[in-house]
Motif scaffolding. Sequence first.
Motif, PDB file in Angstrom:
ATOM      1  N   SER A 142       0.826  -1.205   0.000  1.00  0.00           N
ATOM      2  CA  SER A 142       0.000   0.000   0.000  1.00  0.00           C
ATOM      3  C   SER A 142       0.866   1.264   0.000  1.00  0.00           C
ATOM      4  O   SER A 142       0.560   2.250  -0.673  1.00  0.00           O
ATOM      5  CB  SER A 142      -0.916  -0.010   1.227  1.00  0.00           C
ATOM      6  N   TYR A 143       1.947   1.234   0.760  1.00  0.00           N
ATOM      7  CA  TYR A 143       2.901   2.347   0.799  1.00  0.00           C
ATOM      8  C   TYR A 143       3.443   2.626  -0.601  1.00  0.00           C
ATOM      9  O   TYR A 143       3.505   3.779  -1.040  1.00  0.00           O
ATOM     10  CB  TYR A 143       4.011   2.010   1.792  1.00  0.00           C
ATOM     11  N   LEU A 198       3.260   6.153  -5.154  1.00  0.00           N
ATOM     12  CA  LEU A 198       3.283   6.326  -6.608  1.00  0.00           C
ATOM     13  C   LEU A 198       2.131   7.239  -7.056  1.00  0.00           C
ATOM     14  O   LEU A 198       2.311   8.081  -7.940  1.00  0.00           O
ATOM     15  CB  LEU A 198       3.204   4.979  -7.320  1.00  0.00           C
ATOM     16  N   LYS A 199       0.966   7.072  -6.443  1.00  0.00           N
ATOM     17  CA  LYS A 199      -0.167   7.942  -6.767  1.00  0.00           C
ATOM     18  C   LYS A 199       0.141   9.391  -6.415  1.00  0.00           C
ATOM     19  O   LYS A 199      -0.198  10.301  -7.164  1.00  0.00           O
ATOM     20  CB  LYS A 199      -1.430   7.485  -6.033  1.00  0.00           C
ATOM     21  N   LEU A 225      11.082  -2.522 -12.528  1.00  0.00           N
ATOM     22  CA  LEU A 225      10.651  -3.212 -11.304  1.00  0.00           C
ATOM     23  C   LEU A 225      11.695  -4.236 -10.878  1.00  0.00           C
ATOM     24  O   LEU A 225      12.052  -4.310  -9.694  1.00  0.00           O
ATOM     25  CB  LEU A 225       9.314  -3.908 -11.524  1.00  0.00           C
ATOM     26  N   ASP A 226      12.188  -5.039 -11.821  1.00  0.00           N
ATOM     27  CA  ASP A 226      13.195  -6.046 -11.496  1.00  0.00           C
ATOM     28  C   ASP A 226      14.459  -5.418 -10.913  1.00  0.00           C
ATOM     29  O   ASP A 226      15.081  -5.982 -10.011  1.00  0.00           O
ATOM     30  CB  ASP A 226      13.570  -6.874 -12.728  1.00  0.00           C
ATOM     31  N   LYS A 227      14.819  -4.262 -11.441  1.00  0.00           N
ATOM     32  CA  LYS A 227      16.034  -3.584 -10.981  1.00  0.00           C
ATOM     33  C   LYS A 227      15.882  -3.096  -9.538  1.00  0.00           C
ATOM     34  O   LYS A 227      16.777  -3.277  -8.722  1.00  0.00           O
ATOM     35  CB  LYS A 227      16.361  -2.407 -11.902  1.00  0.00           C
ATOM     36  N   TYR A 228      14.763  -2.457  -9.240  1.00  0.00           N
ATOM     37  CA  TYR A 228      14.600  -1.824  -7.941  1.00  0.00           C
ATOM     38  C   TYR A 228      13.840  -2.668  -6.915  1.00  0.00           C
ATOM     39  O   TYR A 228      14.013  -2.485  -5.715  1.00  0.00           O
ATOM     40  CB  TYR A 228      13.923  -0.459  -8.093  1.00  0.00           C
ATOM     41  N   TRP A 229      12.966  -3.558  -7.374  1.00  0.00           N
ATOM     42  CA  TRP A 229      12.190  -4.401  -6.458  1.00  0.00           C
ATOM     43  C   TRP A 229      12.140  -5.810  -7.030  1.00  0.00           C
ATOM     44  O   TRP A 229      11.120  -6.266  -7.543  1.00  0.00           O
ATOM     45  CB  TRP A 229      10.792  -3.822  -6.276  1.00  0.00           C
ATOM     46  N   PRO A 230      13.246  -6.551  -6.925  1.00  0.00           N
ATOM     47  CA  PRO A 230      13.348  -7.873  -7.553  1.00  0.00           C
ATOM     48  C   PRO A 230      12.291  -8.876  -7.092  1.00  0.00           C
ATOM     49  O   PRO A 230      11.912  -9.759  -7.848  1.00  0.00           O
ATOM     50  CB  PRO A 230      14.750  -8.358  -7.176  1.00  0.00           C
ATOM     51  N   ASP A 231      11.813  -8.753  -5.866  1.00  0.00           N
ATOM     52  CA  ASP A 231      10.821  -9.688  -5.327  1.00  0.00           C
ATOM     53  C   ASP A 231       9.383  -9.205  -5.522  1.00  0.00           C
ATOM     54  O   ASP A 231       8.468  -9.735  -4.902  1.00  0.00           O
ATOM     55  CB  ASP A 231      11.054  -9.925  -3.827  1.00  0.00           C
ATOM     56  N   PHE A 232       9.176  -8.218  -6.396  1.00  0.00           N
ATOM     57  CA  PHE A 232       7.847  -7.622  -6.528  1.00  0.00           C
ATOM     58  C   PHE A 232       6.746  -8.646  -6.771  1.00  0.00           C
ATOM     59  O   PHE A 232       5.741  -8.653  -6.069  1.00  0.00           O
ATOM     60  CB  PHE A 232       7.811  -6.572  -7.652  1.00  0.00           C
ATOM     61  N   VAL A 233       6.906  -9.508  -7.754  1.00  0.00           N
ATOM     62  CA  VAL A 233       5.831 -10.444  -8.119  1.00  0.00           C
ATOM     63  C   VAL A 233       5.507 -11.355  -6.939  1.00  0.00           C
ATOM     64  O   VAL A 233       4.343 -11.501  -6.557  1.00  0.00           O
ATOM     65  CB  VAL A 233       6.207 -11.263  -9.377  1.00  0.00           C
ATOM     66  N   ALA A 267      11.790  -6.813   5.558  1.00  0.00           N
ATOM     67  CA  ALA A 267      12.653  -5.631   5.644  1.00  0.00           C
ATOM     68  C   ALA A 267      13.363  -5.367   4.320  1.00  0.00           C
ATOM     69  O   ALA A 267      13.464  -4.217   3.881  1.00  0.00           O
ATOM     70  CB  ALA A 267      13.675  -5.813   6.770  1.00  0.00           C
ATOM     71  N   LYS A 268      13.837  -6.434   3.687  1.00  0.00           N
ATOM     72  CA  LYS A 268      14.505  -6.293   2.377  1.00  0.00           C
ATOM     73  C   LYS A 268      13.539  -5.701   1.353  1.00  0.00           C
ATOM     74  O   LYS A 268      13.910  -4.840   0.554  1.00  0.00           O
ATOM     75  CB  LYS A 268      15.017  -7.663   1.922  1.00  0.00           C
ATOM     76  N   ASN A 269      12.287  -6.127   1.384  1.00  0.00           N
ATOM     77  CA  ASN A 269      11.302  -5.614   0.429  1.00  0.00           C
ATOM     78  C   ASN A 269      10.892  -4.182   0.729  1.00  0.00           C
ATOM     79  O   ASN A 269      10.638  -3.406  -0.187  1.00  0.00           O
ATOM     80  CB  ASN A 269      10.098  -6.552   0.354  1.00  0.00           C
ATOM     81  N   ILE A 270      10.843  -3.809   1.991  1.00  0.00           N
ATOM     82  CA  ILE A 270      10.571  -2.404   2.333  1.00  0.00           C
ATOM     83  C   ILE A 270      11.682  -1.531   1.756  1.00  0.00           C
ATOM     84  O   ILE A 270      11.420  -0.478   1.170  1.00  0.00           O
ATOM     85  CB  ILE A 270      10.444  -2.207   3.862  1.00  0.00           C
ATOM     86  N   GLU A 271      12.908  -1.979   1.897  1.00  0.00           N
ATOM     87  CA  GLU A 271      14.035  -1.221   1.353  1.00  0.00           C
ATOM     88  C   GLU A 271      13.977  -1.167  -0.175  1.00  0.00           C
ATOM     89  O   GLU A 271      14.273  -0.140  -0.785  1.00  0.00           O
ATOM     90  CB  GLU A 271      15.356  -1.820   1.834  1.00  0.00           C
ATOM     91  N   SER A 272      13.567  -2.259  -0.804  1.00  0.00           N
ATOM     92  CA  SER A 272      13.401  -2.269  -2.260  1.00  0.00           C
ATOM     93  C   SER A 272      12.342  -1.259  -2.695  1.00  0.00           C
ATOM     94  O   SER A 272      12.524  -0.543  -3.681  1.00  0.00           O
ATOM     95  CB  SER A 272      13.010  -3.667  -2.749  1.00  0.00           C
ATOM     96  N   VAL A 273      11.246  -1.209  -1.962  1.00  0.00           N
ATOM     97  CA  VAL A 273      10.186  -0.252  -2.286  1.00  0.00           C
ATOM     98  C   VAL A 273      10.715   1.173  -2.149  1.00  0.00           C
ATOM     99  O   VAL A 273      10.460   2.028  -2.998  1.00  0.00           O
ATOM    100  CB  VAL A 273       8.934  -0.466  -1.405  1.00  0.00           C
ATOM    101  N   ARG A 274      11.452   1.421  -1.069  1.00  0.00           N
ATOM    102  CA  ARG A 274      12.036   2.755  -0.893  1.00  0.00           C
ATOM    103  C   ARG A 274      12.909   3.110  -2.100  1.00  0.00           C
ATOM    104  O   ARG A 274      12.802   4.201  -2.658  1.00  0.00           O
ATOM    105  CB  ARG A 274      12.875   2.815   0.376  1.00  0.00           C
ATOM    106  N   ASN A 275      13.761   2.186  -2.525  1.00  0.00           N
ATOM    107  CA  ASN A 275      14.646   2.445  -3.665  1.00  0.00           C
ATOM    108  C   ASN A 275      13.846   2.663  -4.950  1.00  0.00           C
ATOM    109  O   ASN A 275      14.174   3.541  -5.756  1.00  0.00           O
ATOM    110  CB  ASN A 275      15.635   1.296  -3.839  1.00  0.00           C
TER     111      ASN A 275
END
Length: 190
Positions: free
Chosen positions: A90-91, A96-97, A135-143, A170-178
Amino acid sequence: MFAKGRTNMQVMIDDRAEILQRTLREIPQFIELIFKNIDAEIKEVALAESGEDPEMKLSIQQSLNEMYHCDDRLFMIELINKAIVVMTDSYCESTLKEIAAVKKIKSRKQRGNTDIERLLSRFIVEPQSAEAAFLDKYWPDFVEFHDSRNNIVHENKVKKEYVLNTEYIAKNIESVRNLLRAVEALTLHK
């Protein structure tokens, strides 16, 4: 007021990510502390009430464990982890919105791109495959992460192959931030 060289949006992105990270770390620690204190109190009461009778002590401890729902500790931590997964997704979407200055994304009824992917298409003007690469570059675990979010929200469960531990979240939160910082940087260079 703001850190030198960072935009208001970058500060907001970082602050929200840090709040999620702290929540992920501190609430389970707090739950563990509460149950540790309850356990110590139960042992103290059981010892005081049972005297030297080990069977009585064990019986009192079991009764108090049930009364204080001591078995709920792991379930509570699991609930927090699930909530953080949903909040992280959601963050990403809500930020993004904000960056795109839109309130709502038109959703199609058929299965396809997520709202996050549709929002990214507003910033990446290259071919559609560039969104996936971005998405793959910044959030590899997105899917995988987004699928976990959907399973949590719609079925209140996580597939066995997805492990929702603190480090993974935690790793995914950091990916989202990036990812969000990269998107925000794209808007600055337009």
